[in-house]
Scaffold this active site. Structure first.
Site, PDB file in Angstrom:
ATOM      1  N   ASP A  15       0.724  -1.146  -0.108  1.00 48.59           N
ATOM      2  CA  ASP A  15       0.142   0.118  -0.031  1.00 48.59           C
ATOM      3  C   ASP A  15       0.797   1.236  -0.143  1.00 48.59           C
ATOM      4  O   ASP A  15       2.276   1.185   0.052  1.00 48.59           O
ATOM      5  CB  ASP A  15      -0.931   0.109   1.192  1.00 48.59           C
ATOM      6  CG  ASP A  15      -0.239  -0.711   2.452  1.00 48.59           C
ATOM      7  OD1 ASP A  15       0.934  -0.277   2.818  1.00 48.59           O
ATOM      8  OD2 ASP A  15      -0.799  -1.081   3.261  1.00 48.59           O
ATOM      9  N   ASP A  58      -8.117  -3.023  14.277  1.00 49.65           N
ATOM     10  CA  ASP A  58      -9.574  -3.128  13.737  1.00 49.65           C
ATOM     11  C   ASP A  58      -9.658  -4.307  12.772  1.00 49.65           C
ATOM     12  O   ASP A  58     -10.666  -4.505  12.398  1.00 49.65           O
ATOM     13  CB  ASP A  58      -9.977  -1.839  13.215  1.00 49.65           C
ATOM     14  CG  ASP A  58      -9.108  -1.478  11.716  1.00 49.65           C
ATOM     15  OD1 ASP A  58      -8.340  -2.089  11.515  1.00 49.65           O
ATOM     16  OD2 ASP A  58      -9.449  -0.486  11.326  1.00 49.65           O
ATOM     17  N   HIS A  88      -7.858  -4.814  10.005  1.00 48.84           N
ATOM     18  CA  HIS A  88      -7.325  -4.581   8.535  1.00 48.84           C
ATOM     19  C   HIS A  88      -6.070  -5.210   8.179  1.00 48.84           C
ATOM     20  O   HIS A  88      -5.244  -5.346   9.133  1.00 48.84           O
ATOM     21  CB  HIS A  88      -7.222  -2.847   8.295  1.00 48.84           C
ATOM     22  CG  HIS A  88      -6.250  -2.322   8.795  1.00 48.84           C
ATOM     23  ND1 HIS A  88      -6.345  -1.114   9.579  1.00 48.84           N
ATOM     24  CD2 HIS A  88      -4.681  -2.319   8.943  1.00 48.84           C
ATOM     25  CE1 HIS A  88      -5.049  -0.513  10.048  1.00 48.84           C
ATOM     26  NE2 HIS A  88      -4.285  -1.371   9.365  1.00 48.84           N
ATOM     27  N   GLU A 105      -9.937  -1.356   5.353  1.00 55.76           N
ATOM     28  CA  GLU A 105     -10.771  -1.411   6.796  1.00 55.76           C
ATOM     29  C   GLU A 105     -11.997  -2.202   6.751  1.00 55.76           C
ATOM     30  O   GLU A 105     -12.396  -2.806   5.873  1.00 55.76           O
ATOM     31  CB  GLU A 105     -11.034  -0.226   6.701  1.00 55.76           C
ATOM     32  CG  GLU A 105      -9.680   0.869   6.727  1.00 55.76           C
ATOM     33  CD  GLU A 105      -8.863   1.009   8.158  1.00 55.76           C
ATOM     34  OE1 GLU A 105      -8.974  -0.082   8.995  1.00 55.76           O
ATOM     35  OE2 GLU A 105      -8.330   2.055   8.081  1.00 55.76           O
TER      36      GLU A 105
HETATM   37  C1  F6R Z   1       1.224  -1.551   6.019  1.00 57.98           C
HETATM   38  C2  F6R Z   1       0.015  -2.308   6.439  1.00 57.98           C
HETATM   39  C3  F6R Z   1      -0.677  -2.005   7.551  1.00 57.98           C
HETATM   40  C4  F6R Z   1       0.009  -2.523   8.619  1.00 57.98           C
HETATM   41  C5  F6R Z   1      -0.899  -2.449   9.977  1.00 57.98           C
HETATM   42  C6  F6R Z   1      -0.296  -3.014  11.497  1.00 57.98           C
HETATM   43  O1  F6R Z   1       1.847  -1.817   4.974  1.00 57.98           O
HETATM   44  O2  F6R Z   1      -0.488  -2.777   5.294  1.00 57.98           O
HETATM   45  O3  F6R Z   1      -1.739  -2.987   7.447  1.00 57.98           O
HETATM   46  O4  F6R Z   1       0.384  -3.635   8.555  1.00 57.98           O
HETATM   47  O5  F6R Z   1      -1.671  -1.199  10.107  1.00 57.98           O
HETATM   48  O6  F6R Z   1       0.517  -2.037  11.472  1.00 57.98           O
HETATM   49  P1  F6R Z   1       1.783  -1.914  12.681  1.00 57.98           P
HETATM   50  O7  F6R Z   1       2.556  -3.268  12.171  1.00 57.98           O
HETATM   51  O8  F6R Z   1       2.644  -0.618  12.532  1.00 57.98           O
HETATM   52  O9  F6R Z   1       1.091  -2.123  13.847  1.00 57.98           O
END
Ligand code: F6R
Length: 241
Positions: free
Chosen positions: A66, A135, A137, A142
């Site tokens: 992303d 959440d 995702h 989301e």
């Molecule tokens: C990042 C991504 C997000 C993160 C998620 C967890 O490329 O796709 O889905 O993996 O928000 O973030 P952290 O690892 O910072 O808790």
């Protein structure tokens, strides 16, 4: 789905590096690269193995999950920049072979289609690293995201913007929109490897692994995939039955 529970972040990183290293050793590995904090230890461990002569990334390439919309590539928190500073700059992976959605594209809808086509043209992702949001995702799909979605623009929830504010000067600086691989795109990777650390991820991991397969917990699409390894520490595993 295989769930591997490790004592701490270091052991999680070692396990993930073993898995990714296996693909790199086979040659021509297509790596699906997540950003965020969860994979950082794994990237450090892969870099150590490169420095120690255990791994050679010459023939590998990568696709990011992303990118923020509207954040210049040169911004230190663009995922284009982050994956370079946290991983690519520390191994012999050619930066030109590490692709990310272009969050500055004029035709942002077309950019999603172009990115999916680039992944398909490369032969698909061999091993996709994933973090999980509090959440549920994955990527930035989301809750409520279509289980068959493709790479497209999504609006971040306030919860995710608050979670990510730690990477920016303040919550107001977190972009509102992202280009993210869809759940359908992610599911096409041949092996999904989810990393989660800490008690804050325990509810999301339990919902993803043991709850109903539902768009309300996007990570539950992993249950639909034939080859998934969830590598988590004891705290993140604490709500599993
Ligand atoms: C990042 C991504 C997000 C993160 C998620 C967890 O490329 O796709 O889905 O993996 O928000 O973030 P952290 O690892 O910072 O808790």
């Amino acid at each position: 789905m295989e769930i591997v529970i490790r004592a701490d972040e270091h052991e999680v990183a070692t396990t993930v590096a073993d898995i990714v290293g296996g693909y790199v050793r086979q040659g021509n590995a297509i790596l699906g690269l997540a950003t965020g904090s969860s994979p950082l230890g794994s990237y450090r461990e892969l870099a150590r193995r490169y420095r120690d002569g255990e791994l050679d990334f010459t023939t590998a390439s990568g696709f990011l999950l992303d990118e923020y919309v509207g954040l210049p590539k040169s911004h230190p928190q663009s995922y284009f920049s982050v994956i370079r500073s946290e991983f690519v700059d520390h191994v012999n992976l050619d930066p030109a072979r590490v692709l990310s959605p272009n969050g500055e594209a004029g035709d942002i809808a077309g950019e999603g289609r172009r990115y999916d086509a680039a992944i398909a043209a490369a032969g698909g992702v061999d091993v996709q690293l994933l973090g999980i949001g509090t959440d549920g995702h994955i990527g930035f799909n989301e809750p409520g995201s279509s289980l068959t979605s493709r790479t497209r623009v999504k609006t971040l929830t306030e919860q995710t913007r608050r979670d990510n504010a730690r990477f920016f000067d303040g919550p107001d600086d977190v972009p509102h929109h992202v280009l993210t691989q869809g759940l359908g795109t992610i599911r096409e990777a041949r092996h999904l490897v989810m990393i989660a650390l800490g008690a804050g991820k325990a509810d999301a991991i339990a919902a993803a692994a043991e709850g109903p397969l539902s768009a309300f917990c996007p990570a539950s699409v992993m249950q639909w995939h034939p080859h998934v390894t969830v590598v988590i520490d004891e705290a993140a595993a604490s709500k599993l039955k």
